[in-house]
Design a protein around this motif. Structure first.
Motif, short mmCIF file in Angstrom:
data_model
loop_
_atom_site.label_atom_id
_atom_site.label_comp_id
_atom_site.label_asym_id
_atom_site.label_seq_id
_atom_site.Cartn_x
_atom_site.Cartn_y
_atom_site.Cartn_z
N ARG B 26 -7.93 -12.20 -7.73
CA ARG B 26 -7.58 -12.06 -6.62
C ARG B 26 -8.84 -10.67 -6.22
NH1 ARG B 26 -1.58 -11.98 -5.59
NH2 ARG B 26 -1.81 -9.88 -7.28
N ARG B 29 -6.81 -5.07 -3.18
CA ARG B 29 -5.10 -4.77 -2.62
C ARG B 29 -4.13 -3.91 -3.51
NH1 ARG B 29 -4.33 -9.94 0.28
NH2 ARG B 29 -3.37 -10.58 -1.62
N THR B 33 0.06 -2.93 0.43
CA THR B 33 -0.59 -4.19 0.85
C THR B 33 0.62 -5.50 1.08
OG1 THR B 33 -2.87 -2.71 1.14
CG2 THR B 33 -2.36 -4.92 1.92
N ASP B 34 -0.12 -5.56 -0.65
CA ASP B 34 1.14 -6.39 -1.28
C ASP B 34 2.29 -6.54 -0.28
OD1 ASP B 34 -1.28 -7.87 -2.55
OD2 ASP B 34 -0.29 -7.09 -4.40
N ARG B 37 2.95 -7.57 3.00
CA ARG B 37 2.58 -8.65 3.50
C ARG B 37 3.79 -9.66 3.32
NH1 ARG B 37 0.21 -11.89 0.48
NH2 ARG B 37 -0.21 -10.69 -1.43
N ARG B 38 4.66 -9.02 1.70
CA ARG B 38 6.10 -9.85 1.12
C ARG B 38 6.93 -9.73 2.09
NH1 ARG B 38 4.46 -9.00 -3.79
NH2 ARG B 38 5.25 -6.87 -3.88
#
Lengths: 334, 307
Positions: B26, B29, B33-34, B37-38
Motif C-alpha cells: 500500500r 501513509r 491520515t488513515d 480518511r476512515r
C-alpha cells in the motif's frame, strides 16, 4: 473454581472496607458541624450538644468509625433524623418498590435489547440494522428524566391511558404481606390489584429501561457478529442446518457470555436511574427516598442507603464474575 | 504479523526472508491520515461532528441569534405557545424558551468539557501512577478506584454535591470525580501493555527518568482510548449535569440551564409542554452528537476496537 470464588471474595473485602470508610466520612466531610447540619442553623446549643453526644462526635475519628462498623455488623446503619426510626426498618417498605421497578425495567430492556441486537446482527447492513442502531444510540443519548416527562405528557396527559405517578391507585385497598405488590396479588388472588400495579409500572419502567436496552442491544449485536464469523458457525451452516438453528442454537449460546456481563453491569445504571425515575413518577422506592433525604438533610438515611446500594452493587458484580467464570473456564486462569 | 513483516510493510521493501503470506503493498501513509480518511467516510460520525459544531455555534452566537433575554421575566407573556415572536414559546415566568435553550448550551457544553477535562486529567495521572509505580501503589489505587465505582454514578454525584452545596462549580467537580476511575483504569491498562515494549525498555536503558518515560513515551501512545472515552464522556457528563440541575442540585435559578428548565416546566406539562420539549430535545441532540462522534472516532482510530 472454588479457589477462583475465594479469590474474588477476598478481593471484595478491601473494596467493602473502603466503601464503609467513604460512607462514614460522608457525614464528616460536610462543611461545618454535622450536628448543626442535621439540626439546622436555628437549633439551640443544648440540642446540638446532645446530638453531638448521641452521635459520638466528640470522640476521636477512629473510635467513631469503630462504632459505625460495629453497628453495621449488627445490621444497624443508623436512624432517620426525621422519623427517628432505624433506616433499615424504613427501607423494608421501600426496597420492594424499587426492586419491582428495576426488575420490570430490566425485563423490558432484555427483551427489546436482545431482540433488537439479534435482528441487527442477522440482518447486518439492512434497514433493520440501521434502525436498530439508531434506536440504541438514541437510547443512550436520551436523558431519562426528560423521557419520563415526555411519557407522562403523552400517555397520561394527552392520551389519558396510564396513570402519571404512584405505584397503585389511591382507591386501591389491600393489606401488604411481602410489600411486593405482584407477589401479594398472586398470594391473595387479586387480579384487579395486579392489573392496577401493572398499569402504574409501565411508564416508569419504560423510561428506566432505555439506557440498559441500548447497551444490551449494542452488546448483543457486537457479540453475535463476532460469533457468526466463527468456524463452528460455518461448520453448522456447511452441514446444512437451517439458519434459524444456527443463530439460535450455535451462535446465541456463545454470544450470551458478554451479554450476561453487560446485564450485570446494568444494576448500577438502573439504581442511578431509579433516583431520577422514582422522583419523576413519585414512585415510593429507595431512589426517591434517598433524594428526598438529601433535600431534608436527613443524612443518616443517605449514608445508610448508599452503603446498602454499594454492597448490592459489589455483590452483583461478584456474582457476575463467578457466573462468567463458570460459563467460560478461560476466565479462571488469569 | 511478525515484526519483520511489519517492518517490510512500513518501508515497502521486501524482507530478506520471503514472507509466507503475501503482504499487501500500500502507499505509505501515517496512521493519522488513515484514521482521518476512515472518519471522513463515516457518515454517522460526520453527522455527530456537525451536531456538536451546530450546538457550539448556537451557544456562542446566542446574543446574535436572538435579542430576547434568557433571564428577564415578562409575566404578561406567561406560558405562551411557540410563535414568530417566541420561537419555542415562553415558560411559566414569561421567559423566552428559545433564548434560554440557546444560552443553556453555553452552560451544558462548558460543564461537559470542564468536568471531562477534570476527570481525564486526574484519572490519567492516577492511572499512570498505578501502572508504573509498582505493585503496592497499583493495588492501593486500583482498590480505591473500585470503591468509587461501587457507588452508582448519579448517587455519588448527588452525594458530593449535597456535601459541598449545590451549584455549577460543584456539579463540574462531582461529575469530574465520578469520571476519574474510568480514565484511570483505561490509562493503567495502556501503561501495563506498553511498559514492556522495546522502545520503553530502550528509553529506560538510556537512563531516561520515570517521568520522562511516562510522559514522553507511554502517555502519547495510550492517548487513543482516552480520546475516544473522553468524547463519549462529554455526552455522559452533559446528561449527569442536567440530571443534577433537574434535581435542583446543579445550576440554580434563574440560570438558563437545560436540566433546571425541565424542573420548572414539569409543573406546567398540561398548559405548556413546549417548555419541557425543547430543553430536553436540546440535551438529547447534543448528547447524541457526542455519542455519534465518539463512536466514529473509536472506529476510525482503532479498527480493532470495532464491534
Amino acid at each position: 473454581m472454588v479457589s477462583f470464588i475465594l479469590r474474588r471474595l477476598l478481593e471484595a473485602v478491601p473494596v467493602l472496607i473502603g466503601v464503609s470508610i467513604v460512607v462514614f466520612l460522608f457525614l464528616r466531610l460536610i462543611p461545618g458541624d454535622p450536628a448543626i447540619a442535621l439540626l439546622g442553623e436555628r437549633a439551640s446549643e443544648q440540642n446540638v450538644q446532645r446530638l453531638r453526644e448521641q452521635m459520638g462526635l466528640n470522640q476521636p475519628l477512629h473510635v467513631q468509625y469503630w462504632r459505625f462498623v460495629r453497628g453495621l455488623a449488627q445490621g444497624d446503619v443508623g436512624r432517620s433524623i426525621r422519623t427517628t426510626r432505624p433506616v433499615m426498618a424504613e427501607a423494608g417498605s421501600r426496597f420492594p418498590a424499587t426492586v419491582e421497578l428495576t426488575a420490570a425495567a430490566l425485563t423490558l430492556a432484555l427483551l427489546t435489547g436482545v431482540g433488537a441486537g439479534t435482528l441487527s446482527a442477522t440482518w447486518r447492513g439492512s434497514f433493520i440494522d440501521h434502525a436498530a442502531r439508531v434506536l440504541s444510540l438514541a437510547g443512550i443519548s436520551i436523558p431519562i428524566f426528560w423521557l419520563g416527562l415526555v411519557l407522562i405528557w403523552l400517555f397520561a396527559v394527552q392520551l389519558p391511558w396510564l396513570p402519571p405517578d404512584g405505584r397503585l391507585s389511591a382507591e386501591m385497598r389491600y393489606s401488604p404481606i411481602t410489600n411486593f405488590v405482584f407477589v401479594d396479588a398472586l398470594l391473595q388472588r387479586r387480579g384487579d390489584l395486579a392489573l392496577d400495579a401493572l398499569r402504574h409500572v409501565i411508564l416508569p419502567a419504560l423510561a428506566l429501561s432505555t439506557v440498559p436496552m441500548a447497551i444490551i442491544a449494542r452488546m448483543t449485536r457486537a457479540a453475535l457478529l463476532e460469533v457468526l464469523r466463527a468456524d463452528y458457525v460455518r461448520t453448522a451452516r456447511a452441514k446444512g442446518l437451517p439458519e434459524r438453528a444456527v443463530t439460535l442454537r450455535h451462535a446465541m449460546k456463545n454470544a450470551a457470555l458478554p451479554v450476561v456481563t453487560i446485564v450485570g453491569l446494568q444494576v448500577g445504571i438502573l439504581l442511578s436511574g431509579a433516583i431520577l425515575t422514582e422522583t419523576i413518577f413519585s414512585w415510593p422506592g429507595v431512589g426517591r427516598w434517598i433524594f428526598e433525604s438529601i433535600l431534608n438533610r436527613d443524612f443518616p438515611v443517605v449514608q445508610g442507603m448508599s452503603l446498602v446500594i454499594a454492597v448490592i452493587f459489589v455483590s452483583v458484580n461478584l456474582v457476575v464474575d463467578v457466573l462468567y467464570a463458570a460459563l467460560d473456564p478461560r476466565i479462571r486462569v488469569r | 504479523m511478525n515484526s519483520e513483516l511489519a517492518a517490510a510493510a512500513r518501508t515497502g521493501q521486501l524482507p530478506v526472508v520471503a514472507p509466507a503470506l503475501p503482504v499487501p503493498v500500500r502507499p505509505l501513509r501515517g496512521p493519522l491520515t488513515d484514521a482521518l480518511r476512515r472518519l471522513r467516510r463515516d457518515r454517522a460520525a460526520i453527522a455527530g461532528l456537525l451536531i456538536i459544531l451546530l450546538m457550539a455555534l448556537l451557544a456562542v452566537g446566542a446574543p446574535l441569534i436572538t435579542r430576547q433575554d434568557p433571564i428577564e421575566q415578562t409575566l404578561v407573556n406567561r406560558l405562551k405557545p411557540p410563535s414568530s415572536a417566541h420561537l419555542f414559546g415562553t415558560d411559566n415566568l414569561g421567559r423566552d424558551v428559545f433564548a434560554r435553550v440557546l444560552y443553556g448550551g453555553r452552560i451544558s457544553l462548558r460543564v461537559g468539557l470542564v468536568a471531562v477535562a477534570l476527570g481525564v486529567g486526574l484519572g490519567t495521572l492516577v492511572g499512570l501512577l498505578a501502572g508504573y509505580a509498582g505493585r503496592v501503589a497499583d493495588s492501593v489505587i486500583s482498590r480505591l478506584m473500585e470503591v468509587l465505582l461501587a457507588f452508582p454514578s448519579t448517587l455519588l454525584a448527588i452525594a458530593i454535591v449535597a456535601a459541598r452545596g449545590p451549584g455549577l462549580e460543584n456539579t463540574m467537580l462531582a461529575i469530574g470525580i465520578i469520571g476519574v476511575p474510568v480514565y484511570a483504569r483505561l490509562t493503567r491498562a495502556s501503561v501495563l501493555a506498553l511498559k514492556e515494549r522495546d522502545y520503553v525498555v530502550a528509553a529506560r536503558c538510556t537512563g531516561a527518568s520515570g517521568a520522562r518515560i511516562l510522559f514522553r513515551h507511554i502517555l502519547p501512545n495510550s492517548l487513543t482510548p482516552l480520546i475516544v472515552q473522553s468524547t463519549l464522556g462529554v455526552a455522559t457528563a452533559i446528561i449527569e449535569a442536567a440530571a443534577l440541575g433537574f434535581l435542583g442540585l446543579g445550576a440554580q435559578p434563574p440560570t438558563p440551564e437545560w436540566g433546571l428548565m425541565l424542573t420548572d416546566a414539569r409543573n406546567f406539562l398540561l398548559n405548556a409542554p413546549w417548555a419541557m420539549i425543547f430543553p430536553g430535545g436540546a440535551i438529547m441532540l447534543t448528547v447524541l452528537g457526542f455519542n455519534l462522534f465518539g463512536d466514529g472516532l473509536r472506529d476510525a482510530l482503532d479498527p480493532q476496537m470495532r464491534p
